[in-house]
Design a protein around this motif. Structure first.
Motif, PDB file in Angstrom:
ATOM      1  N   ARG A  15      72.977  83.590  79.773  1.00 56.72           N
ATOM      2  CA  ARG A  15      73.315  82.171  79.591  1.00 56.72           C
ATOM      3  C   ARG A  15      74.804  82.049  79.281  1.00 56.72           C
ATOM      4  N   ILE A  16      75.478  81.170  79.979  1.00 57.61           N
ATOM      5  CA  ILE A  16      76.896  80.897  79.755  1.00 57.61           C
ATOM      6  C   ILE A  16      77.054  79.450  79.297  1.00 57.61           C
ATOM      7  N   THR A  17      77.790  79.262  78.196  1.00 56.04           N
ATOM      8  CA  THR A  17      77.957  77.947  77.592  1.00 56.04           C
ATOM      9  C   THR A  17      79.426  77.703  77.244  1.00 56.04           C
ATOM     10  N   ASP A  18      79.709  76.443  76.908  1.00 57.51           N
ATOM     11  CA  ASP A  18      81.027  76.027  76.450  1.00 57.51           C
ATOM     12  C   ASP A  18      80.797  74.982  75.360  1.00 57.51           C
ATOM     13  N   GLU A  19      81.296  75.245  74.137  1.00 54.27           N
ATOM     14  CA  GLU A  19      81.048  74.341  73.008  1.00 54.27           C
ATOM     15  C   GLU A  19      81.569  72.938  73.258  1.00 54.27           C
ATOM     16  N   GLU A  20      82.592  72.822  74.077  1.00 48.27           N
ATOM     17  CA  GLU A  20      83.147  71.495  74.349  1.00 48.27           C
ATOM     18  C   GLU A  20      82.330  70.705  75.364  1.00 48.27           C
ATOM     19  N   GLN A  21      81.362  71.374  75.999  1.00 47.15           N
ATOM     20  CA  GLN A  21      80.500  70.682  76.960  1.00 47.15           C
ATOM     21  C   GLN A  21      79.041  70.987  76.635  1.00 47.15           C
ATOM     22  N   PRO A  22      78.535  70.458  75.538  1.00 44.46           N
ATOM     23  CA  PRO A  22      77.154  70.737  75.145  1.00 44.46           C
ATOM     24  C   PRO A  22      76.166  70.280  76.220  1.00 44.46           C
ATOM     25  N   GLY A  23      75.181  71.127  76.459  1.00 44.47           N
ATOM     26  CA  GLY A  23      74.178  70.814  77.486  1.00 44.47           C
ATOM     27  C   GLY A  23      74.503  71.384  78.842  1.00 44.47           C
ATOM     28  N   LEU A  24      75.761  71.750  79.062  1.00 44.13           N
ATOM     29  CA  LEU A  24      76.148  72.387  80.324  1.00 44.13           C
ATOM     30  C   LEU A  24      75.975  73.893  80.172  1.00 44.13           C
ATOM     31  N   GLU A  25      74.953  74.431  80.823  1.00 45.89           N
ATOM     32  CA  GLU A  25      74.621  75.851  80.681  1.00 45.89           C
ATOM     33  C   GLU A  25      74.377  76.469  82.054  1.00 45.89           C
ATOM     34  N   GLY A  26      74.917  77.647  82.242  1.00 46.27           N
ATOM     35  CA  GLY A  26      74.673  78.391  83.473  1.00 46.27           C
ATOM     36  C   GLY A  26      73.768  79.573  83.200  1.00 46.27           C
ATOM     37  N   TYR A  27      72.767  79.793  84.071  1.00 44.05           N
ATOM     38  CA  TYR A  27      71.791  80.864  83.853  1.00 44.05           C
ATOM     39  C   TYR A  27      71.813  81.865  85.009  1.00 44.05           C
ATOM     40  N   GLY A  28      71.622  83.109  84.662  1.00 43.22           N
ATOM     41  CA  GLY A  28      71.498  84.173  85.640  1.00 43.22           C
ATOM     42  C   GLY A  28      70.510  85.213  85.161  1.00 43.22           C
ATOM     43  N   GLU A  29      70.291  86.231  85.989  1.00 39.74           N
ATOM     44  CA  GLU A  29      69.298  87.261  85.669  1.00 39.74           C
ATOM     45  C   GLU A  29      69.806  88.630  86.067  1.00 39.74           C
ATOM     46  N   CYS A  30      69.740  89.551  85.130  1.00 43.46           N
ATOM     47  CA  CYS A  30      70.046  90.961  85.382  1.00 43.46           C
ATOM     48  C   CYS A  30      68.713  91.706  85.386  1.00 43.46           C
ATOM     49  N   ALA A  31      68.378  92.308  86.508  1.00 38.53           N
ATOM     50  CA  ALA A  31      67.040  92.901  86.633  1.00 38.53           C
ATOM     51  C   ALA A  31      67.098  94.229  87.380  1.00 38.53           C
ATOM     52  N   PRO A  32      67.568  95.298  86.717  1.00 38.02           N
ATOM     53  CA  PRO A  32      67.549  96.604  87.382  1.00 38.02           C
ATOM     54  C   PRO A  32      66.115  96.998  87.740  1.00 38.02           C
ATOM     55  N   LEU A  33      65.931  97.467  88.952  1.00 36.13           N
ATOM     56  CA  LEU A  33      64.588  97.813  89.418  1.00 36.13           C
ATOM     57  C   LEU A  33      64.305  99.275  89.100  1.00 36.13           C
ATOM     58  N   PRO A  34      63.285  99.558  88.294  1.00 41.52           N
ATOM     59  CA  PRO A  34      63.003 100.943  87.886  1.00 41.52           C
ATOM     60  C   PRO A  34      62.840 101.877  89.075  1.00 41.52           C
ATOM     61  N   GLY A  35      63.509 103.015  88.984  1.00 41.86           N
ATOM     62  CA  GLY A  35      63.405 104.022  90.027  1.00 41.86           C
ATOM     63  C   GLY A  35      64.224 103.759  91.255  1.00 41.86           C
ATOM     64  N   LEU A  36      64.963 102.656  91.280  1.00 40.21           N
ATOM     65  CA  LEU A  36      65.699 102.290  92.489  1.00 40.21           C
ATOM     66  C   LEU A  36      67.117 101.810  92.202  1.00 40.21           C
ATOM     67  N   SER A  37      67.283 100.948  91.213  1.00 38.86           N
ATOM     68  CA  SER A  37      68.598 100.381  90.940  1.00 38.86           C
ATOM     69  C   SER A  37      69.597 101.448  90.506  1.00 38.86           C
ATOM     70  N   PHE A  38      70.846 101.234  90.896  1.00 41.07           N
ATOM     71  CA  PHE A  38      71.927 102.127  90.487  1.00 41.07           C
ATOM     72  C   PHE A  38      72.095 102.108  88.974  1.00 41.07           C
ATOM     73  N   ASP A  39      71.799 100.967  88.336  1.00 41.30           N
ATOM     74  CA  ASP A  39      71.936 100.847  86.884  1.00 41.30           C
ATOM     75  C   ASP A  39      70.588 100.871  86.164  1.00 41.30           C
ATOM     76  N   ASP A  40      69.606 101.528  86.750  1.00 39.41           N
ATOM     77  CA  ASP A  40      68.353 101.797  86.040  1.00 39.41           C
ATOM     78  C   ASP A  40      68.593 102.996  85.113  1.00 39.41           C
ATOM     79  N   VAL A  41      69.180 102.711  83.952  1.00 44.17           N
ATOM     80  CA  VAL A  41      69.554 103.751  82.994  1.00 44.17           C
ATOM     81  C   VAL A  41      69.011 103.366  81.624  1.00 44.17           C
TER      82      VAL A  41
END
Length: 360
Positions: free
Chosen positions: A34-60
């Motif tokens: 979640r990305i926010t800015d205190e000067e703009q309450p209610g404005l939020e950006g969402y994303g997802e980090c989802a390394p796939l077990p056994g496959l992703s380069f960052d499955d660590v």
């Protein structure tokens, strides 16, 4: 006011076991951004980090620790984001060896820049109700279970089916394909199969020859990634068109991407933005594939609806008529409610529907 970033882990539970040649999954862990800015309450950006077990380069094992370090650096730098500096932020803040983190943070920044409404890319899919054609995914299981999945997908209006192969008895997998072809020609139902690297160098030619009897559109990753000389020979001689998938993971340099595709010359590549390092890296693969006359399509990598939504909107920005692999939003008991909807083998976005957002 500078942007602030935070993350929270979530575990999603499959409605039924998801079987591939790499094993069976019953749950999937993701980290919501979640990305926010205190000067703009209610404005939020969402994303997802989802390394796939056994496959992703960052499955660590220490992925969360590394993600924490990225977020701490982000918060220390008093960042503001604009279209001209998005790529700079990603390159300077998120190491390439954390591709799923880069995907999640890129998505959250794009969401924030576009008003925090989960419209990551504005196009006919996200704003005008145009659907995206998809393949229906048949997971590995018992013979009877896989046949039941086929019937379900046909009833749901899919005209392209993608079947996982390489885990149960190969003869049974051939029987399932035969049962579909007995009822439907290649003009009526398109068939794809995905081996997830399950075939060995000793048996790959024989298995591809037998699979060719069923008029397949393509087979994904018949042998394990990293065998470039063998894969080039397989692509040249196979009676079934080859699509590279795992072969692309972990390659972030443009020149290396170009060299790989020029050497192997596959008919198709399959692009998973969450595993490749986000949308900018995915665009590079697409540009190279177009230069080399290689076909491509995009799939999700079992993300929740947060990640799937971003991938679908990105996909809709291209004129690609091939069926895409975006039908994973209904896999989980506890997915976030979203405007994404599947009808008649197509994915739609209903702008009038509400989002259920991650709780922080």
């Amino acid at each position: 006011m500078p942007l602030k970033i935070a993350f929270k882990p979530y575990t999603f539970l499959f409605k039924k076991e998801a079987g591939t040649s790499r094993g069976v999954m019953t749950e999937r862990k993701s980290w919501m951004i979640r990305i926010t800015d205190e000067e703009q309450p209610g404005l939020e950006g969402y994303g997802e980090c989802a390394p796939l077990p056994g496959l992703s380069f960052d499955d660590v094992p220490d992925f969360e620790t590394q993600l924490l370090s990225v977020c701490e650096l982000f918060n220390e730098l008093d960042l503001e984001v604009f279209p001209f500096n998005l790529s700079i932020i990603l390159e300077q803040i998120v190491p390439e060896h954390l591709p799923s983190a880069r995907f999640g943070i890129e998505t959250a920044l794009l969401d924030y820049m576009n008003g925090g409404k989960r419209i990551i890319y504005s196009n006919t899919f996200s704003t005008a109700g145009k659907g995206i054609l998809m393949n229906g995914l048949i997971w590995m299981g018992s013979y009877d279970d896989m046949l039941a999945q086929v019937e379900q997908k046909l009833a749901q209006g899919y005209s392209t089916l993608k079947m996982k192969v390489g885990a149960i008895d190969f003869e049974q997998e051939l029987r399932i394909l035969a049962s579909i072809r007995e009822r439907f020609s290649k003009e009526e139902i398109t068939l794809r199969v995905d081996a997830n690297g399950a075939f060995s160098p000793a048996d790959v030619d024989e298995k591809l020859a037998r699979l060719a009897a069923f008029d397949l559109h393509s087979i994904e990753q018949p042998i394990k990634a990293g065998q470039h000389d063998l894969m080039a020979n397989v692509c040249k001689s196979s009676p079934v068109p080859i699509a590279l998938d795992e072969e692309l993971i972990g390659i972030f340099d443009y020149r290396e991407k170009f060299a790989l595709l020029k050497k192997i010359q596959p008919p198709y590549i399959i692009l998973k933005p969450g595993l490749l390092g986000g949308f900018q890296h995915t665009k590079e693969w697409i540009e190279i594939a177009n230069r080399l006359n290689i076909g491509w399509w995009i799939t999700s990598a079992l993300e929740s609806n947060i990640g799937l939504n971003a991938i679908a909107q990105f996909t809709a920005g291209f004129s690609n008529e091939l069926p895409q692999g975006l039908g994973t939003g209904q896999l989980y008991h506890n997915n976030f409610e979203s405007p994404l909807d599947i009808r008649n083998g197509h994915l739609f976005y209903n702008p009038n529907a509400k989002w259920e957002l991650p709780r922080f």
